[in-house]
Motif scaffolding. Structure first.
Motif, mmCIF file in Angstrom:
data_model
loop_
_atom_site.group_PDB
_atom_site.id
_atom_site.type_symbol
_atom_site.label_atom_id
_atom_site.label_comp_id
_atom_site.label_asym_id
_atom_site.label_seq_id
_atom_site.Cartn_x
_atom_site.Cartn_y
_atom_site.Cartn_z
ATOM 1 N N TYR A 184 0.833 -1.197 0.000
ATOM 2 C CA TYR A 184 0.000 0.000 0.000
ATOM 3 C C TYR A 184 0.869 1.248 0.000
ATOM 4 C CZ TYR A 184 1.023 0.249 5.041
ATOM 5 O OH TYR A 184 1.659 0.325 6.256
ATOM 6 N N GLN A 185 0.199 2.350 -0.358
ATOM 7 C CA GLN A 185 0.814 3.672 -0.297
ATOM 8 C C GLN A 185 -0.117 4.585 0.499
ATOM 9 O OE1 GLN A 185 3.865 5.118 -1.629
ATOM 10 N NE2 GLN A 185 3.133 6.607 -0.133
ATOM 11 N N VAL B 113 7.589 2.019 -4.936
ATOM 12 C CA VAL B 113 7.218 1.625 -6.286
ATOM 13 C C VAL B 113 6.894 0.136 -6.274
ATOM 14 C CG1 VAL B 113 8.142 1.239 -8.606
ATOM 15 C CG2 VAL B 113 8.439 3.448 -7.509
ATOM 16 N N PHE B 114 5.850 -0.239 -7.005
ATOM 17 C CA PHE B 114 5.394 -1.620 -7.057
ATOM 18 C C PHE B 114 5.833 -2.245 -8.378
ATOM 19 C CE2 PHE B 114 2.503 0.944 -4.558
ATOM 20 C CZ PHE B 114 2.335 0.191 -3.400
ATOM 21 N N ASP B 115 6.506 -3.372 -8.290
ATOM 22 C CA ASP B 115 6.902 -4.111 -9.494
ATOM 23 C C ASP B 115 5.727 -4.958 -9.962
ATOM 24 O OD1 ASP B 115 9.705 -3.412 -9.936
ATOM 25 O OD2 ASP B 115 10.027 -4.346 -7.978
ATOM 26 N N THR B 116 5.297 -4.741 -11.190
ATOM 27 C CA THR B 116 4.199 -5.508 -11.770
ATOM 28 C C THR B 116 4.628 -6.047 -13.128
ATOM 29 O OG1 THR B 116 3.088 -3.814 -13.122
ATOM 30 C CG2 THR B 116 2.672 -3.765 -10.737
ATOM 31 N N ALA B 117 3.830 -6.952 -13.663
ATOM 32 C CA ALA B 117 4.098 -7.489 -15.000
ATOM 33 C C ALA B 117 3.895 -6.420 -16.071
ATOM 34 C CB ALA B 117 3.195 -8.686 -15.263
ATOM 35 N N LEU B 118 3.242 -5.314 -15.725
ATOM 36 C CA LEU B 118 2.978 -4.246 -16.683
ATOM 37 C C LEU B 118 4.068 -3.188 -16.684
ATOM 38 C CD1 LEU B 118 -0.810 -3.701 -15.824
ATOM 39 C CD2 LEU B 118 0.212 -5.381 -17.366
ATOM 40 N N ARG C 17 6.750 -0.719 -13.683
ATOM 41 C CA ARG C 17 6.887 -0.255 -12.303
ATOM 42 C C ARG C 17 5.874 0.864 -12.057
ATOM 43 N NH1 ARG C 17 12.445 0.093 -9.519
ATOM 44 N NH2 ARG C 17 11.306 -1.200 -8.031
ATOM 45 N N VAL C 18 5.092 0.713 -10.986
ATOM 46 C CA VAL C 18 3.943 1.570 -10.730
ATOM 47 C C VAL C 18 4.088 2.261 -9.375
ATOM 48 C CG1 VAL C 18 1.431 1.609 -10.401
ATOM 49 C CG2 VAL C 18 2.444 0.087 -12.123
ATOM 50 N N GLY C 19 3.794 3.550 -9.338
ATOM 51 C CA GLY C 19 3.724 4.295 -8.088
ATOM 52 C C GLY C 19 2.328 4.849 -7.892
ATOM 53 N N ILE C 20 2.027 5.280 -6.679
ATOM 54 C CA ILE C 20 0.715 5.852 -6.356
ATOM 55 C C ILE C 20 0.928 7.188 -5.661
ATOM 56 C CG2 ILE C 20 -1.428 5.553 -5.065
ATOM 57 C CD1 ILE C 20 -0.924 2.508 -5.149
ATOM 58 N N TYR D 55 -3.925 15.222 -3.597
ATOM 59 C CA TYR D 55 -3.095 16.401 -3.333
ATOM 60 C C TYR D 55 -1.610 16.119 -3.516
ATOM 61 C CZ TYR D 55 -1.977 20.739 -0.666
ATOM 62 O OH TYR D 55 -1.526 21.985 -0.252
ATOM 63 N N ASP D 56 -1.184 14.881 -3.302
ATOM 64 C CA ASP D 56 0.229 14.525 -3.468
ATOM 65 C C ASP D 56 0.727 14.829 -4.880
ATOM 66 O OD1 ASP D 56 0.339 13.685 -0.863
ATOM 67 O OD2 ASP D 56 0.456 11.544 -1.320
ATOM 68 N N ASN D 57 -0.173 14.821 -5.866
ATOM 69 C CA ASN D 57 0.223 15.085 -7.247
ATOM 70 C C ASN D 57 0.596 16.541 -7.484
ATOM 71 O OD1 ASN D 57 -0.337 12.564 -9.095
ATOM 72 N ND2 ASN D 57 -1.973 12.615 -7.571
ATOM 73 N N GLU D 58 0.310 17.402 -6.522
ATOM 74 C CA GLU D 58 0.609 18.824 -6.682
ATOM 75 C C GLU D 58 2.008 19.197 -6.177
ATOM 76 O OE1 GLU D 58 -2.702 21.369 -5.487
ATOM 77 O OE2 GLU D 58 -4.055 19.652 -5.675
ATOM 78 N N PHE D 59 2.786 18.202 -5.776
ATOM 79 C CA PHE D 59 4.121 18.442 -5.220
ATOM 80 C C PHE D 59 5.165 17.724 -6.080
ATOM 81 C CE2 PHE D 59 1.072 19.142 -1.933
ATOM 82 C CZ PHE D 59 1.532 20.285 -1.296
ATOM 83 N N PRO D 60 5.947 18.483 -6.852
ATOM 84 C CA PRO D 60 6.873 17.872 -7.810
ATOM 85 C C PRO D 60 7.856 16.886 -7.209
ATOM 86 C CG PRO D 60 6.658 20.222 -8.236
ATOM 87 C CD PRO D 60 5.944 19.953 -6.949
ATOM 88 N N VAL D 61 8.330 17.145 -5.982
ATOM 89 C CA VAL D 61 9.378 16.301 -5.425
ATOM 90 C C VAL D 61 8.885 14.873 -5.175
ATOM 91 C CG1 VAL D 61 8.928 16.896 -3.002
ATOM 92 C CG2 VAL D 61 11.237 16.244 -3.719
ATOM 93 N N LEU D 62 7.584 14.689 -4.937
ATOM 94 C CA LEU D 62 7.074 13.344 -4.673
ATOM 95 C C LEU D 62 7.120 12.492 -5.941
ATOM 96 C CD1 LEU D 62 4.027 14.132 -2.338
ATOM 97 C CD2 LEU D 62 6.428 13.710 -1.739
ATOM 98 N N ALA D 63 6.621 13.030 -7.032
ATOM 99 C CA ALA D 63 6.679 12.290 -8.291
ATOM 100 C C ALA D 63 8.122 12.078 -8.731
ATOM 101 C CB ALA D 63 5.902 13.020 -9.381
ATOM 102 N N ARG D 64 8.965 13.064 -8.446
ATOM 103 C CA ARG D 64 10.380 12.914 -8.804
ATOM 104 C C ARG D 64 11.005 11.732 -8.069
ATOM 105 N NH1 ARG D 64 14.054 13.682 -12.815
ATOM 106 N NH2 ARG D 64 16.099 13.277 -11.926
ATOM 107 N N GLN D 65 10.647 11.574 -6.803
ATOM 108 C CA GLN D 65 11.187 10.440 -6.054
ATOM 109 C C GLN D 65 10.714 9.122 -6.649
ATOM 110 O OE1 GLN D 65 10.888 10.691 -1.788
ATOM 111 N NE2 GLN D 65 11.269 8.509 -1.501
ATOM 112 N N LEU D 66 9.441 9.044 -7.061
ATOM 113 C CA LEU D 66 8.947 7.827 -7.703
ATOM 114 C C LEU D 66 9.687 7.578 -9.021
ATOM 115 C CD1 LEU D 66 5.090 8.021 -7.097
ATOM 116 C CD2 LEU D 66 6.757 6.549 -5.939
ATOM 117 N N ALA D 67 9.945 8.643 -9.761
ATOM 118 C CA ALA D 67 10.691 8.491 -11.016
ATOM 119 C C ALA D 67 12.086 7.952 -10.751
ATOM 120 C CB ALA D 67 10.760 9.836 -11.745
ATOM 121 N N GLU D 68 12.730 8.455 -9.721
ATOM 122 C CA GLU D 68 14.074 7.988 -9.400
ATOM 123 C C GLU D 68 14.061 6.541 -8.900
ATOM 124 O OE1 GLU D 68 15.567 10.930 -6.722
ATOM 125 O OE2 GLU D 68 16.080 12.335 -8.353
ATOM 126 N N LEU D 69 12.917 6.098 -8.385
ATOM 127 C CA LEU D 69 12.764 4.696 -7.988
ATOM 128 C C LEU D 69 12.386 3.804 -9.164
ATOM 129 C CD1 LEU D 69 10.858 5.184 -4.596
ATOM 130 C CD2 LEU D 69 13.203 4.348 -4.894
#
Length: 290
Positions: free
Chosen positions: A119-120, A143-148, A150-153, A157-171
């Motif tokens: 979960y996230q 980040v969740f490893d799937t057959a499709l 790598r997926v993050g959630i 409101y979390d989508n309005e903060f660039p650093v959070l998505a950046r961390q998922l990208a780096e993962l």
């Protein structure tokens, strides 16, 4: 190519467990029948469980989240059974969960064909959550490893903060799931614009699923506005505006799926061969302004 389904989810009153379970299974079956391999429902979709409480409790802001806690285990088990049965990935939205430290957190599980992946928790609380509802922030991103891929959630409101998505990208995330719940057009657009910006900055795909409709019986989910969408970086081979798909305006009170396809390898190609390298150039921009 991967077929995704994001639900524009109407908040309806289901007063018994059987009615709710039939509703959720029937809804998800529609997306599965359309060929979707990953299904996304919105933030606080699990709070619809409060329809099973007595009227005075489900109409109480704090009482409603306390009242659904005994139902969450059965809800998660139902979601797991559906994911296993259909061989899909299911993110059934989020639900307020009473944590071991006595705090409530806004939690989004991901279920796969082999069972729960984890979960996230939501990290950034809105004013309503913090000041009126008593929902606490979670800790950390994964980040969740799937057959499709790598997926993050990122929840609403979390989508309005660039650093959070950046961390998922780096993962290593290729796709971010963005379950959302907004009660104004401005709120919806804040999340949507954030999701599109995160897709641009990190050269990844973002899938958004919102709540819609009116639910006078729920003090937390009484008004809901939004549209489902799939967003990618605008670049060669991608839509010029970065919008792969966007659901139609919806009559209140009816759920519908946005079923759309994404080729994550093409998204990765943009990171390698795009007109710009926003993902690669991220560290450089900070060096220049310091």
């Amino acid at each position: 190519m991967i077929r995704l389904a994001a639900c524009q989810y109407a908040i309806e009153l289901h007063e018994t467990w059987d009615a709710y379970a039939d509703h959720l299974q029937g809804l998800c079956a529609e997306a599965v029948a359309a060929g979707a391999r990953l299904l996304l429902l919105p933030e606080y979709a699990g709070l619809v469980l409060s329809g099973q409480l007595r009227g005075e409790q489900r109409g109480d802001l704090l009482g409603s989240i306390a009242g659904i806690q005994p139902l969450i285990g059965a809800w998660a088990a139902l979601c797991e059974r559906m994911a296993r049965r259909w061989g899909i990935y299911l993110q059934p939205g989020s639900v307020p969960v009473l944590d071991n430290d006595g705090a409530y957190r806004n939690r989004a599980w991901l279920f796969g064909p082999e069972g729960p992946l984890g979960y996230q928790d939501k990290l950034m609380m809105t004013r309503f959550e913090r000041e009126q509802w008593g929902i606490s922030a979670g800790q950390g991103l994964r980040v969740f490893d799937t057959a499709l891929g790598r997926v993050g959630i990122l929840i609403c409101y979390d989508n309005e903060f660039p650093v959070l998505a950046r961390q998922l990208a780096e993962l290593g995330a290729d796709l971010i799931l963005a379950p959302s719940c907004t009660d104004t057009e401005a709120g919806y657009h804040r999340v949507r614009i954030g999701a599109q910006a995160r897709a641009l900055e990190n050269q990844i795909a973002v899938l958004q699923s919102p709540t819609v409709g009116l639910a006078a019986w729920s003090p937390a989910l009484d008004e809901n506005i939004g549209r489902a969408g799939l967003f990618v970086p605008p670049d060669h081979g991608m839509p010029g505006d970065g919008v792969v798909a966007l659901s139609a305006a919806l009559e209140p009170g009816r759920s519908q799926w946005l079923v759309c396809d994404v080729d994550l390898e093409e998204v990765r190609r943009v990171r390698r061969e795009g007109q710009v390298f926003t993902r690669r150039d991220w560290p450089e921009q900070f060096d220049r302004v310091r």
